[in-house]
Design a protein around this motif. Structure first.
Motif, PDB file in Angstrom:
ATOM      1  N   TYR A 203       0.838  -1.197   0.000  1.00 12.25           N
ATOM      2  CA  TYR A 203       0.000   0.000   0.000  1.00 12.25           C
ATOM      3  C   TYR A 203       0.878   1.254   0.000  1.00 12.25           C
ATOM      4  CZ  TYR A 203      -4.159  -2.817   0.967  1.00 12.25           C
ATOM      5  OH  TYR A 203      -5.188  -3.724   0.885  1.00 12.25           O
ATOM      6  N   ALA A 204       1.897   1.250   0.854  1.00 12.53           N
ATOM      7  CA  ALA A 204       2.803   2.404   0.915  1.00 12.53           C
ATOM      8  C   ALA A 204       3.581   2.547  -0.383  1.00 12.53           C
ATOM      9  CB  ALA A 204       3.763   2.240   2.095  1.00 12.53           C
ATOM     10  N   LEU A 205       3.928   1.402  -0.975  1.00 12.25           N
ATOM     11  CA  LEU A 205       4.685   1.423  -2.227  1.00 12.25           C
ATOM     12  C   LEU A 205       3.900   2.120  -3.341  1.00 12.25           C
ATOM     13  CD1 LEU A 205       7.420   0.351  -3.291  1.00 12.25           C
ATOM     14  CD2 LEU A 205       6.204  -1.675  -4.082  1.00 12.25           C
ATOM     15  N   LEU A 206       2.593   1.883  -3.372  1.00 14.29           N
ATOM     16  CA  LEU A 206       1.736   2.501  -4.396  1.00 14.29           C
ATOM     17  C   LEU A 206       1.193   3.861  -3.954  1.00 14.29           C
ATOM     18  CD1 LEU A 206      -0.338  -0.596  -5.579  1.00 14.29           C
ATOM     19  CD2 LEU A 206       1.554   0.520  -6.786  1.00 14.29           C
ATOM     20  N   GLY A 207       1.385   4.183  -2.687  1.00 16.28           N
ATOM     21  CA  GLY A 207       0.842   5.443  -2.182  1.00 16.28           C
ATOM     22  C   GLY A 207      -0.658   5.378  -1.991  1.00 16.28           C
ATOM     23  N   CYS A 208      -1.168   4.178  -1.652  1.00 19.24           N
ATOM     24  CA  CYS A 208      -2.612   3.988  -1.459  1.00 19.24           C
ATOM     25  C   CYS A 208      -2.924   3.700   0.003  1.00 19.24           C
ATOM     26  CB  CYS A 208      -3.118   2.826  -2.316  1.00 19.24           C
ATOM     27  SG  CYS A 208      -3.001   3.120  -4.079  1.00 19.24           S
ATOM     28  N   ARG A 209      -4.217   3.745   0.298  1.00 23.19           N
ATOM     29  CA  ARG A 209      -4.693   3.363   1.624  1.00 23.19           C
ATOM     30  C   ARG A 209      -5.307   1.968   1.559  1.00 23.19           C
ATOM     31  NH1 ARG A 209      -8.943   7.747   2.971  1.00 23.19           N
ATOM     32  NH2 ARG A 209      -9.476   7.216   0.803  1.00 23.19           N
ATOM     33  N   LYS A 210      -5.476   1.361   2.723  1.00 27.53           N
ATOM     34  CA  LYS A 210      -6.048   0.013   2.753  1.00 27.53           C
ATOM     35  C   LYS A 210      -7.502  -0.004   2.286  1.00 27.53           C
ATOM     36  CE  LYS A 210      -3.085  -2.160   6.202  1.00 27.53           C
ATOM     37  NZ  LYS A 210      -3.024  -2.916   7.477  1.00 27.53           N
ATOM     38  N   VAL A 211      -8.149   1.152   2.322  1.00 27.99           N
ATOM     39  CA  VAL A 211      -9.555   1.212   1.890  1.00 27.99           C
ATOM     40  C   VAL A 211      -9.664   1.642   0.433  1.00 27.99           C
ATOM     41  CG1 VAL A 211     -10.433   1.658   4.208  1.00 27.99           C
ATOM     42  CG2 VAL A 211      -9.733   3.582   2.759  1.00 27.99           C
ATOM     43  N   GLU A 214     -10.179  -0.929  -6.083  1.00 29.14           N
ATOM     44  CA  GLU A 214      -9.326  -1.571  -7.094  1.00 29.14           C
ATOM     45  C   GLU A 214      -8.945  -0.581  -8.193  1.00 29.14           C
ATOM     46  OE1 GLU A 214      -9.510  -5.359 -10.202  1.00 29.14           O
ATOM     47  OE2 GLU A 214     -10.941  -5.236  -8.534  1.00 29.14           O
ATOM     48  N   ARG A 215      -9.887   0.263  -8.566  1.00 27.83           N
ATOM     49  CA  ARG A 215      -9.602   1.268  -9.596  1.00 27.83           C
ATOM     50  C   ARG A 215      -8.519   2.244  -9.118  1.00 27.83           C
ATOM     51  NH1 ARG A 215     -14.490   4.649 -12.167  1.00 27.83           N
ATOM     52  NH2 ARG A 215     -14.860   2.574 -13.081  1.00 27.83           N
ATOM     53  N   GLU A 216      -8.600   2.663  -7.866  1.00 27.95           N
ATOM     54  CA  GLU A 216      -7.610   3.597  -7.315  1.00 27.95           C
ATOM     55  C   GLU A 216      -6.226   2.953  -7.255  1.00 27.95           C
ATOM     56  OE1 GLU A 216     -10.275   6.391  -4.303  1.00 27.95           O
ATOM     57  OE2 GLU A 216      -9.680   4.371  -3.670  1.00 27.95           O
ATOM     58  N   ILE A 217      -6.199   1.683  -6.925  1.00 24.34           N
ATOM     59  CA  ILE A 217      -4.923   0.973  -6.845  1.00 24.34           C
ATOM     60  C   ILE A 217      -4.282   0.873  -8.229  1.00 24.34           C
ATOM     61  CG2 ILE A 217      -3.931  -1.327  -6.490  1.00 24.34           C
ATOM     62  CD1 ILE A 217      -5.774  -1.562  -4.034  1.00 24.34           C
ATOM     63  N   LYS A 218      -5.072   0.527  -9.217  1.00 20.75           N
ATOM     64  CA  LYS A 218      -4.534   0.410 -10.574  1.00 20.75           C
ATOM     65  C   LYS A 218      -4.099   1.769 -11.124  1.00 20.75           C
ATOM     66  CE  LYS A 218      -6.880  -3.852 -11.850  1.00 20.75           C
ATOM     67  NZ  LYS A 218      -7.837  -4.544 -12.758  1.00 20.75           N
ATOM     68  N   ALA A 219      -4.854   2.814 -10.791  1.00 22.47           N
ATOM     69  CA  ALA A 219      -4.476   4.160 -11.233  1.00 22.47           C
ATOM     70  C   ALA A 219      -3.156   4.583 -10.597  1.00 22.47           C
ATOM     71  CB  ALA A 219      -5.582   5.149 -10.868  1.00 22.47           C
ATOM     72  N   ALA A 220      -2.981   4.233  -9.319  1.00 25.90           N
ATOM     73  CA  ALA A 220      -1.732   4.573  -8.630  1.00 25.90           C
ATOM     74  C   ALA A 220      -0.566   3.812  -9.249  1.00 25.90           C
ATOM     75  CB  ALA A 220      -1.857   4.238  -7.148  1.00 25.90           C
ATOM     76  N   TYR A 221      -0.834   2.558  -9.621  1.00 25.23           N
ATOM     77  CA  TYR A 221       0.227   1.763 -10.255  1.00 25.23           C
ATOM     78  C   TYR A 221       0.664   2.398 -11.572  1.00 25.23           C
ATOM     79  CZ  TYR A 221       2.337  -1.720 -13.248  1.00 25.23           C
ATOM     80  OH  TYR A 221       3.183  -2.350 -14.128  1.00 25.23           O
ATOM     81  N   ALA A 254       3.381  -5.339  -6.351  1.00 27.83           N
ATOM     82  CA  ALA A 254       2.291  -4.738  -5.584  1.00 27.83           C
ATOM     83  C   ALA A 254       0.963  -4.851  -6.339  1.00 27.83           C
ATOM     84  CB  ALA A 254       2.615  -3.274  -5.291  1.00 27.83           C
ATOM     85  N   LEU A 255       1.008  -4.583  -7.631  1.00 27.45           N
ATOM     86  CA  LEU A 255      -0.213  -4.685  -8.429  1.00 27.45           C
ATOM     87  C   LEU A 255      -0.701  -6.132  -8.503  1.00 27.45           C
ATOM     88  CD1 LEU A 255      -2.293  -3.260 -10.226  1.00 27.45           C
ATOM     89  CD2 LEU A 255      -0.815  -3.785 -12.187  1.00 27.45           C
TER      90      LEU A 255
END
Length: 306
Positions: A203-211, A214-221, A254-255
């Motif tokens: 989560y820290a690697l991607l700069g995301c939060r645990k909440v 999936e779209r936010e995680i992929k966008a951060a990646y 991470a992704l």
């Protein structure tokens, strides 16, 4: 015969005290009562029986307090027992066999009381005191399971997961430890805690939060991968190229974990990448085993295997 009758009470006093210190208080008290019956005026029998009853009463009270979740009170009661009754030179050292009193502090009874006090110390948040008691207990009885478990939990509370796992692994390799279910479970938990501590924080690697969705995680990646993509750094110095290649590689890891719902769920439970893939492979094999000729629904009796 007269000499034997005269020395029998003394022998029973020694036996009763030794039985008590071996952590068999009920039988120890019974033997001491017999010694007093044979020699009603014997000062040694009276003194030792009194000390034995006091030890048994204090330990029973300490256990009762711990059961009632008054761990601070139980710890105080164990302190009185260990520092007064079972200490060298304490009340239990009097009588005809003072050497038994000297041995009291290094007896199985004292070891188990220290392990029990260690558990109470853990419950009140004093992991260092628990470690100290467990070390003293294990010095006397090195296969005392409760002390080993208490030590492992104390190390966990202090964040010393590698030490906890190393200690438990050594015990599991022993014949008695490898067959103890509680020891094996504690080792598995310590191994899990250590691997969770050492795994990357995706989560820290991607700069995301645990909440994050999936779209936010992929966008951060995608945003971070554009920064670290090797093609963007072909003219950079070799060491800088390597740094970006490693960053890009870890972003992909991470992704892979957080972009898959099943893997992400396991990651959130504390599993590392290796354990996640092992669990998914095991689930896949189990599914394949149940989808054979008889697992497909019809069963052999319906003619599917014929």
């Amino acid at each position: 015969r007269a000499d034997a009758a005269r020395w029998r009470p003394a022998a029973l006093v020694a036996r009763g005290a030794a039985t008590l210190l071996a952590d068999d208080g009920k039988d120890g008290v019974a033997v001491l009562r017999e010694a007093l019956r044979l020699d009603p005026d014997g000062a040694d029998a009276k003194t030792t029986l009194k000390a034995a009853l006091r030890c048994s009463k204090r330990r029973a009270k300490a256990k009762q307090l711990a059961t009632a979740r008054d761990f601070a009170g139980a710890r105080s009661e164990y302190a009185a027992l260990l520092d007064e009754d079972l200490a060298p030179g304490g009340p239990s050292s009097g009588g005809l066999f003072p050497a038994l009193g000297v041995l009291a502090a290094a007896s199985p009874l004292a070891a188990r009381c220290r392990a029990e006090r260690g558990q109470c110390s853990l419950r009140v948040g004093d992991a260092e005191a628990a470690l100290k008691d467990c070390a003293a207990a294990l010095y006397v009885v090195d296969d005392l399971v409760d002390a080993h478990l208490c030590r492992a939990n104390a190390l966990k509370a202090l964040g010393r997961h590698a030490e906890a796992r190393a200690n438990l692994k050594e015990i599991v390799n022993e014949s008695w430890g490898g067959s103890d279910v509680r020891i094996k479970h504690a080792y598995e938990q310590a191994d899990f805690d250590l691997r969770r501590e050492r795994r990357p924080d995706y989560y820290a690697l991607l700069g995301c939060r645990k909440v994050s969705s999936e779209r936010e995680i992929k966008a951060a990646y995608w945003a971070k991968s554009l920064v670290h993509h090797p093609d963007k750094h072909t003219t950079a110095p070799a060491d800088e190229q390597k740094k970006h290649e490693e960053a890009f590689k870890h972003l992909g890891m991470a992704l892979d974990i957080l972009g898959d719902p099943q893997k992400r769920e396991l990651y959130d439970k504390g599993f590392d990448k290796e354990a996640i893939h092992q669990k998914l492979e095991a689930a896949k094999r189990a599914a394949n085993n149940t989808s054979g000729c008889c697992g497909g629904g019809g069963g052999c009796g319906s003619g599917g295997c014929g």
